[in-house]
Design a protein around this motif. Structure first.
Motif, short mmCIF file in Angstrom:
data_model
loop_
_atom_site.label_atom_id
_atom_site.label_comp_id
_atom_site.label_asym_id
_atom_site.label_seq_id
_atom_site.Cartn_x
_atom_site.Cartn_y
_atom_site.Cartn_z
N TYR A 231 0.85 -1.19 0.00
CA TYR A 231 0.00 0.00 0.00
C TYR A 231 0.89 1.24 0.00
CZ TYR A 231 -3.31 -3.51 1.73
OH TYR A 231 -4.07 -4.63 1.89
N VAL A 232 0.60 2.17 -0.91
CA VAL A 232 1.39 3.39 -1.01
C VAL A 232 0.45 4.58 -1.11
CG1 VAL A 232 3.25 4.61 -2.19
CG2 VAL A 232 3.18 2.11 -2.25
N SER A 233 0.67 5.59 -0.26
CA SER A 233 -0.09 6.83 -0.34
C SER A 233 0.81 7.92 -0.90
CB SER A 233 -0.59 7.24 1.05
OG SER A 233 0.49 7.41 1.95
N SER A 234 0.17 8.95 -1.49
CA SER A 234 0.95 10.03 -2.08
C SER A 234 0.28 11.36 -1.81
CB SER A 234 1.13 9.82 -3.59
OG SER A 234 -0.08 10.06 -4.28
N ARG A 235 0.96 12.42 -2.17
CA ARG A 235 0.44 13.77 -2.02
C ARG A 235 0.39 14.39 -3.40
NH1 ARG A 235 5.41 15.11 1.47
NH2 ARG A 235 6.10 13.33 0.25
N PRO A 236 -0.74 14.82 -3.88
CA PRO A 236 -2.00 14.89 -3.14
C PRO A 236 -2.92 13.71 -3.39
CG PRO A 236 -2.16 16.22 -5.11
CD PRO A 236 -0.79 15.59 -5.13
N GLY A 237 -3.32 13.07 -2.33
CA GLY A 237 -4.54 12.32 -2.25
C GLY A 237 -4.72 10.96 -2.87
N PHE A 268 -1.88 13.22 2.14
CA PHE A 268 -1.72 11.98 2.88
C PHE A 268 -0.29 11.79 3.38
CE2 PHE A 268 -5.52 10.10 0.55
CZ PHE A 268 -6.32 10.12 1.68
N GLY A 269 -0.18 11.20 4.57
CA GLY A 269 1.08 10.72 5.10
C GLY A 269 1.21 9.23 4.84
N PRO A 270 2.26 8.59 5.39
CA PRO A 270 2.46 7.15 5.19
C PRO A 270 1.32 6.32 5.78
CG PRO A 270 4.44 8.20 6.06
CD PRO A 270 3.36 9.20 6.19
N ALA A 271 0.95 5.27 5.08
CA ALA A 271 -0.13 4.38 5.52
C ALA A 271 0.38 3.36 6.52
CB ALA A 271 -0.74 3.67 4.32
N THR A 272 -0.54 2.86 7.36
CA THR A 272 -0.28 1.76 8.28
C THR A 272 -1.32 0.68 8.03
OG1 THR A 272 0.59 3.26 9.97
CG2 THR A 272 -0.10 1.08 10.70
N ALA A 273 -0.87 -0.53 7.73
CA ALA A 273 -1.79 -1.63 7.40
C ALA A 273 -2.11 -2.44 8.64
CB ALA A 273 -1.16 -2.53 6.32
N THR A 274 -3.39 -2.57 8.96
CA THR A 274 -3.85 -3.31 10.13
C THR A 274 -4.92 -4.32 9.72
OG1 THR A 274 -5.73 -1.91 10.75
CG2 THR A 274 -3.53 -1.15 11.41
N ASP A 275 -5.29 -5.20 10.65
CA ASP A 275 -6.38 -6.14 10.38
C ASP A 275 -7.70 -5.42 10.11
OD1 ASP A 275 -4.83 -8.43 10.59
OD2 ASP A 275 -5.21 -8.66 12.75
N ALA A 276 -7.90 -4.29 10.79
CA ALA A 276 -9.16 -3.56 10.65
C ALA A 276 -9.23 -2.75 9.36
CB ALA A 276 -9.36 -2.64 11.85
N GLY A 277 -8.11 -2.43 8.78
CA GLY A 277 -8.10 -1.62 7.57
C GLY A 277 -6.79 -0.87 7.44
N LEU A 278 -6.76 0.04 6.47
CA LEU A 278 -5.57 0.83 6.18
C LEU A 278 -5.72 2.21 6.82
CD1 LEU A 278 -2.93 0.51 4.45
CD2 LEU A 278 -4.13 1.81 2.68
N VAL A 279 -4.87 2.49 7.82
CA VAL A 279 -4.89 3.77 8.51
C VAL A 279 -4.00 4.74 7.74
CG1 VAL A 279 -4.35 5.00 10.64
CG2 VAL A 279 -5.25 2.65 10.73
N VAL A 280 -4.58 5.88 7.32
CA VAL A 280 -3.81 6.86 6.55
C VAL A 280 -4.01 8.24 7.18
CG1 VAL A 280 -3.21 7.71 4.26
CG2 VAL A 280 -4.37 5.51 4.48
N PRO A 281 -2.97 8.80 7.80
CA PRO A 281 -3.09 10.16 8.33
C PRO A 281 -3.04 11.18 7.20
CG PRO A 281 -0.87 9.36 8.66
CD PRO A 281 -1.65 8.22 8.05
N GLU A 282 -3.64 12.33 7.44
CA GLU A 282 -3.60 13.40 6.46
C GLU A 282 -3.45 14.72 7.20
OE1 GLU A 282 -7.14 14.70 4.63
OE2 GLU A 282 -8.43 13.34 5.76
N GLN A 283 -3.45 15.81 6.45
CA GLN A 283 -3.18 17.11 7.04
C GLN A 283 -4.23 17.52 8.07
OE1 GLN A 283 -1.96 19.88 4.10
NE2 GLN A 283 -1.88 21.64 5.46
N GLU A 284 -5.47 17.12 7.87
CA GLU A 284 -6.56 17.56 8.74
C GLU A 284 -7.24 16.43 9.48
OE1 GLU A 284 -8.89 19.63 5.82
OE2 GLU A 284 -7.96 21.55 6.32
N GLY A 285 -6.65 15.24 9.47
CA GLY A 285 -7.27 14.13 10.18
C GLY A 285 -6.68 12.79 9.82
N VAL A 286 -7.46 11.75 10.01
CA VAL A 286 -7.05 10.38 9.75
C VAL A 286 -8.23 9.66 9.10
CG1 VAL A 286 -6.17 8.23 10.74
CG2 VAL A 286 -5.61 10.41 11.82
N VAL A 287 -7.95 8.78 8.13
CA VAL A 287 -9.00 7.95 7.54
C VAL A 287 -8.63 6.49 7.70
CG1 VAL A 287 -9.69 9.71 5.86
CG2 VAL A 287 -7.97 7.99 5.22
#
Length: 410
Positions: A231-237, A268-287
């Motif tokens: 999984y790879v996140s990038s800026r922007p979005g 987006f910042g770097p993603a974290t892969a978990t059993d519950a889903g992919l945690v992705v921080p961003e400038q104004e929150g987390v998804v």
């Protein structure tokens, strides 16, 4: 056996290094068994959780176990790693190996190294491979260090992938995304690009290469690898999922900004892969995104401006800084807030044994209780701190004065 603690003088740390009588040991490291408390890459594991369930660090206060520097300082921004009895540090272009117990320098090699290394098993070699990024590409380096002969390194570098002419110049240390290793493969972002590449850890052979995002992108982040998917996140979005073996795109999404956002994209910042889903921080929150298709599961919005840093995940809780004075603890399943703690800078939390550790370049090193958000201790005796790592009761961090090992206060 002499005490591991060293005398502090003049209100500051008296550096014990080469100049202080410690002999420079330039020899290869014998292969050693890894341990449960290893920290073999940035953010601990391929998934990027920043959490080793078997590790522990100082909880109620700290003493200095040891501190070491080279004759030429190791200033840099990359976190160390721990493999077996050896700590590896990249600073100011050099790779230095330390004994985890004493801080003895085992070897030092100069080269074009800038990121935190990532350790991988190497089929064709006696020693593991350390994958490290720089402005000129990704390199595979012997974890044994090779040899130094007549001022030159012999057998240190094994391969160099995606090298090229540097397109930009800066007087500051670059901060290329650190590579990730899993199952004998190196996954990394090609410096100065939005291309993610998979390399054989033994030979450096390119297994596949793919582009993330489009021409508007201004950089891709450290990959996260879990259950055969990269999984790879990038800026922007953009967030993209690739098959780890073939590089085939499994899904690619660009979530819309939240309703009250002042931005027209997600940073987006770097993603974290978990059993519950992919945690992705961003400038104004987390998804939280579904790992199967990238669909939005929940969104946590804060009044912040997080332009750097990543999320740690431990025991069902997400820990992330907002760039505006706070560390947030978020329930992984629901996306609901658990607590907020005062913490100013934007950084990369790590978690061990119920404690969140945070270091920042020009501020302080702190420990925060993972359950309550209460601050447990603060350490400020340095000009800056990198992202720390945790071992068997010890905390290791690169500072302006060298590599520092902290243990529980006596």
């Amino acid at each position: 056996m002499p005490s591991r603690r060293h005398v502090l003088a003049g209100g500051g740390l008296a550096l014990a290094g080469v100049a202080g009588g410690l002999q420079f040991v330039d020899r290869p490291i014998s292969p050693g068994a890894t341990t449960e408390t290893d920290w073999p890459m940035a953010r601990y594991d391929p998934a990027g959780t920043g959490h080793n369930p078997a590790a522990s660090g100082p909880k109620d206060g700290v003493d200095v176990a040891w501190q070491r520097d080279r004759e030429s300082p190791m200033h840099g921004l990359a976190a160390p790693i721990l493999v077996g009895e050896t700590l590896y540090v990249v600073g100011r272009g050099s790779l230095v190996a330390f004994d985890r117990t004493t801080g003895e320098i085992r070897f030092a090699r100069d080269g074009r190294y800038w990121s935190t290394p990532a350790r991988a098993k190497a089929r064709a070699y006696r020693h593991d491979t350390l994958a490290v990024s720089g402005r000129e590409g990704i390199r595979g380096v012997s974890a044994g260090g090779g040899y130094a002969a007549f001022g030159r390194s012999v057998g240190t570098e094994r391969w160099h992938s995606h090298g090229g002419e540097v397109r930009r110049w800066s007087s500051s240390s670059p901060r290329e995304p650190s590579p990730v290793t899993a199952d004998g493969t190196v996954y990394g972002v090609v410096p100065d690009t939005d291309r993610v590449v998979a390399l054989d850890a033994s030979s450096g052979r390119v297994l596949w290469e793919r582009t993330v995002g489009d021409e508007r992108s201004i950089g891709s982040n450290r990959p996260a690898v879990r259950d055969g998917t990269v999984y790879v996140s990038s800026r922007p979005g953009d967030v993209v999922a690739f098959d780890a073996e073939t590089g085939d795109t499994r899904w690619s999404v660009r979530p819309d900004p939240h309703a009250d956002s002042a931005l027209n994209y997600r940073h987006f910042g770097p993603a974290t892969a978990t059993d519950a889903g992919l945690v992705v921080p961003e400038q104004e929150g987390v998804v939280l995104l579904d790992r199967a298709d990238g669909s939005l599961q929940w969104e946590y919005v804060y009044d912040g401006n997080a332009t750097d840093g990543s999320a740690a995940v431990a025991d069902g809780t997400v820990f992330v800084t907002d760039g505006a004075e706070s560390l947030h603890a978020i329930d992984l399943e629901s996306g609901e807030r658990e607590w907020i703690a005062d913490y100013g800078p934007d950084t990369d939390p790590v978690v061990a044994d119920g404690v969140v550790y945070l270091g920042y370049q020009i501020s302080e090193l702190v420990a925060i209780d993972a359950e309550t958000g209460d601050r447990r201790w603060t350490y400020e005796d340095s000009t800056y701190f990198t992202q720390p790592i945790v071992g068997d009761g010890a905390l290791y961090v690169l500072t302006g004065e060298g590599l520092l090992a902290l243990e529980e206060a006596s």
